[in-house]
Scaffold this motif. Structure first.
Motif, PDB file in Angstrom:
ATOM      1  N   VAL A   3     -12.190  15.178   4.508  1.00  0.00           N
ATOM      2  CA  VAL A   3     -11.336  14.375   5.397  1.00  0.00           C
ATOM      3  C   VAL A   3      -9.873  14.743   5.197  1.00  0.00           C
ATOM      4  O   VAL A   3      -9.118  14.922   6.168  1.00  0.00           O
ATOM      5  N   LEU A   4      -9.447  14.882   3.950  1.00  0.00           N
ATOM      6  CA  LEU A   4      -8.055  15.208   3.666  1.00  0.00           C
ATOM      7  C   LEU A   4      -7.707  16.619   4.131  1.00  0.00           C
ATOM      8  O   LEU A   4      -6.615  16.857   4.663  1.00  0.00           O
ATOM      9  N   LYS A   5      -8.629  17.566   3.949  1.00  0.00           N
ATOM     10  CA  LYS A   5      -8.389  18.944   4.387  1.00  0.00           C
ATOM     11  C   LYS A   5      -8.172  19.005   5.887  1.00  0.00           C
ATOM     12  O   LYS A   5      -7.227  19.630   6.379  1.00  0.00           O
ATOM     13  N   LYS A   6      -9.029  18.358   6.642  1.00  0.00           N
ATOM     14  CA  LYS A   6      -8.941  18.433   8.091  1.00  0.00           C
ATOM     15  C   LYS A   6      -7.797  17.578   8.655  1.00  0.00           C
ATOM     16  O   LYS A   6      -7.235  17.905   9.699  1.00  0.00           O
ATOM     17  N   SER A   7      -7.473  16.500   7.961  1.00  0.00           N
ATOM     18  CA  SER A   7      -6.422  15.610   8.445  1.00  0.00           C
ATOM     19  C   SER A   7      -5.031  16.180   8.217  1.00  0.00           C
ATOM     20  O   SER A   7      -4.148  16.051   9.074  1.00  0.00           O
ATOM     21  N   PHE A   8      -4.817  16.822   7.046  1.00  0.00           N
ATOM     22  CA  PHE A   8      -3.466  17.257   6.673  1.00  0.00           C
ATOM     23  C   PHE A   8      -3.338  18.771   6.517  1.00  0.00           C
ATOM     24  O   PHE A   8      -2.302  19.257   6.065  1.00  0.00           O
ATOM     25  N   LYS A   9      -4.394  19.515   6.879  1.00  0.00           N
ATOM     26  CA  LYS A   9      -4.359  20.985   6.819  1.00  0.00           C
ATOM     27  C   LYS A   9      -4.042  21.467   5.401  1.00  0.00           C
ATOM     28  O   LYS A   9      -3.236  22.376   5.190  1.00  0.00           O
ATOM     29  N   LEU A  10      -4.685  20.862   4.404  1.00  0.00           N
ATOM     30  CA  LEU A  10      -4.458  21.214   3.008  1.00  0.00           C
ATOM     31  C   LEU A  10      -5.657  21.975   2.450  1.00  0.00           C
ATOM     32  O   LEU A  10      -6.787  21.773   2.897  1.00  0.00           O
ATOM     33  N   ASN A  11      -5.393  22.831   1.469  1.00  0.00           N
ATOM     34  CA  ASN A  11      -6.512  23.510   0.813  1.00  0.00           C
ATOM     35  C   ASN A  11      -6.989  22.686  -0.385  1.00  0.00           C
ATOM     36  O   ASN A  11      -6.338  21.715  -0.802  1.00  0.00           O
ATOM     37  N   GLU A  12      -8.128  23.067  -0.949  1.00  0.00           N
ATOM     38  CA  GLU A  12      -8.741  22.292  -2.019  1.00  0.00           C
ATOM     39  C   GLU A  12      -7.864  22.243  -3.268  1.00  0.00           C
ATOM     40  O   GLU A  12      -7.816  21.228  -3.970  1.00  0.00           O
ATOM     41  N   GLN A  13      -7.149  23.335  -3.554  1.00  0.00           N
ATOM     42  CA  GLN A  13      -6.289  23.369  -4.738  1.00  0.00           C
ATOM     43  C   GLN A  13      -5.151  22.358  -4.612  1.00  0.00           C
ATOM     44  O   GLN A  13      -4.855  21.616  -5.565  1.00  0.00           O
ATOM     45  N   GLU A  49       0.861  -1.187   0.000  1.00  0.00           N
ATOM     46  CA  GLU A  49       0.000   0.000   0.000  1.00  0.00           C
ATOM     47  C   GLU A  49       0.893   1.231   0.000  1.00  0.00           C
ATOM     48  O   GLU A  49       1.620   1.478   0.979  1.00  0.00           O
ATOM     49  N   ARG A  50       0.882   1.985  -1.097  1.00  0.00           N
ATOM     50  CA  ARG A  50       1.691   3.200  -1.185  1.00  0.00           C
ATOM     51  C   ARG A  50       0.897   4.381  -0.632  1.00  0.00           C
ATOM     52  O   ARG A  50      -0.263   4.584  -0.996  1.00  0.00           O
ATOM     53  N   LEU A  51       1.545   5.161   0.226  1.00  0.00           N
ATOM     54  CA  LEU A  51       0.833   6.201   0.957  1.00  0.00           C
ATOM     55  C   LEU A  51       0.199   7.233   0.032  1.00  0.00           C
ATOM     56  O   LEU A  51      -0.951   7.630   0.233  1.00  0.00           O
ATOM     57  N   GLY A  52       0.943   7.681  -0.984  1.00  0.00           N
ATOM     58  CA  GLY A  52       0.417   8.719  -1.860  1.00  0.00           C
ATOM     59  C   GLY A  52      -0.866   8.296  -2.563  1.00  0.00           C
ATOM     60  O   GLY A  52      -1.891   8.981  -2.493  1.00  0.00           O
ATOM     61  N   SER A  53      -0.820   7.137  -3.237  1.00  0.00           N
ATOM     62  CA  SER A  53      -1.988   6.676  -3.977  1.00  0.00           C
ATOM     63  C   SER A  53      -3.104   6.229  -3.049  1.00  0.00           C
ATOM     64  O   SER A  53      -4.290   6.376  -3.377  1.00  0.00           O
ATOM     65  N   THR A  54      -2.755   5.695  -1.879  1.00  0.00           N
ATOM     66  CA  THR A  54      -3.784   5.268  -0.931  1.00  0.00           C
ATOM     67  C   THR A  54      -4.572   6.466  -0.409  1.00  0.00           C
ATOM     68  O   THR A  54      -5.801   6.426  -0.289  1.00  0.00           O
ATOM     69  N   LEU A  55      -3.878   7.564  -0.114  1.00  0.00           N
ATOM     70  CA  LEU A  55      -4.535   8.726   0.473  1.00  0.00           C
ATOM     71  C   LEU A  55      -5.222   9.617  -0.569  1.00  0.00           C
ATOM     72  O   LEU A  55      -6.325  10.114  -0.338  1.00  0.00           O
ATOM     73  N   PHE A  56      -4.555   9.803  -1.720  1.00  0.00           N
ATOM     74  CA  PHE A  56      -5.063  10.781  -2.679  1.00  0.00           C
ATOM     75  C   PHE A  56      -5.598  10.162  -3.966  1.00  0.00           C
ATOM     76  O   PHE A  56      -6.108  10.870  -4.828  1.00  0.00           O
ATOM     77  N   GLY A  57      -5.516   8.843  -4.089  1.00  0.00           N
ATOM     78  CA  GLY A  57      -6.025   8.200  -5.284  1.00  0.00           C
ATOM     79  C   GLY A  57      -7.130   7.210  -5.016  1.00  0.00           C
ATOM     80  O   GLY A  57      -7.541   6.479  -5.913  1.00  0.00           O
ATOM     81  N   SER A  58      -7.628   7.168  -3.779  1.00  0.00           N
ATOM     82  CA  SER A  58      -8.596   6.139  -3.405  1.00  0.00           C
ATOM     83  C   SER A  58     -10.025   6.643  -3.261  1.00  0.00           C
ATOM     84  O   SER A  58     -10.922   5.865  -2.991  1.00  0.00           O
TER      85      SER A  58
END
Length: 213
Positions: free
Chosen positions: A192-202, A177-186
């Motif tokens: 969930v991603l915004k709140k978990s990693f403090k990222l914006n939508e862009q 399980e590769r972290l990048g594809s598991t988190l952002f390709g699944s």
């Protein structure tokens, strides 16, 4: 492979065989070559009724070509699906070819410990346990162990020359399980991603494009 490399590889394999807790269940018979065409549904593969010596040899790794292109990583798996003779043996292998500067990105093997044997080159290898990084620079002939289920990686530290390695797993199908594809390709939601990693939508959108092709 020279005599020293062969000896070190045998040591790597011994470490797996000596594990007290096996990743796969113990076999109930001497051999069980996988019948990949069977319609029987089970946790593993059904056994072929008729076997021969050819079921217990694979030439796949001998045909692997070196990779010299910078930042290119190629892994050739040899698990039960490519080598049915491994069925119920509780072991599998992989050969990795790392171009100059190439990285084997952070990933996990959920069903197996990995013994990493560096055949050629200079590689930094490491894994993370409870937020602590365990990492070393490896040279030809060095062996490194990645415990089962922990995030780990390798990077070729040489920007001019390739690196090669052999990995041995104590499971016939260790999974990856590769972290990048598991988190952002699944398909995990943006919220969930915004709140978990403090990222914006862009940023999330850019990462999704990166890991979904």
């Amino acid at each position: 492979m020279d005599r020293v490399a062969t000896s070190l590889l045998l040591v790597a394999c011994s470490l797996l065989f000596a594990s007290v807790l096996a990743s796969d269940p113990d076999p109930l018979q001497n051999l069980c070559v996988a019948d990949l065409n069977s319609t029987v549904s089970m946790n593993g593969f059904a056994c072929k009724q008729t076997v021969s010596e050819e079921d217990f040899i694979s030439r796949l790794l001998s045909s692997v070509q070196p990779v010299t292109t910078p930042d290119v990583f190629v892994v050739t798996l040899l698990n039960v699906e490519q080598f049915p003779g491994l069925n119920t043996a509780g072991i599998s292998l992989a050969r990795g070819e790392m171009g100059p500067g190439a990285v084997n990105s952070p990933h996990v093997h959920p069903r197996s410990t990995e013994v990493f044997f560096l055949l050629e080159g200079k590689v930094q290898a490491g894994f993370v346990s409870s937020n602590n990084l365990f990492s070393r620079t490896l040279e030809k002939g060095n062996v490194f162990v990645f415990p089962r289920g922990l995030v780990h990686f390798q990077i070729n530290l040489d920007d001019a020359h390739p690196a090669r390695f052999l990995a041995v797993f104590n499971s016939q199908n260790p999974g990856a399980e590769r972290l990048g594809s598991t988190l952002f390709g699944s398909g995990i939601s943006d919220e969930v991603l915004k709140k978990s990693f403090k990222l914006n939508e862009q940023t999330i959108s850019q990462l999704r494009k990166e890991f979904t092709g």
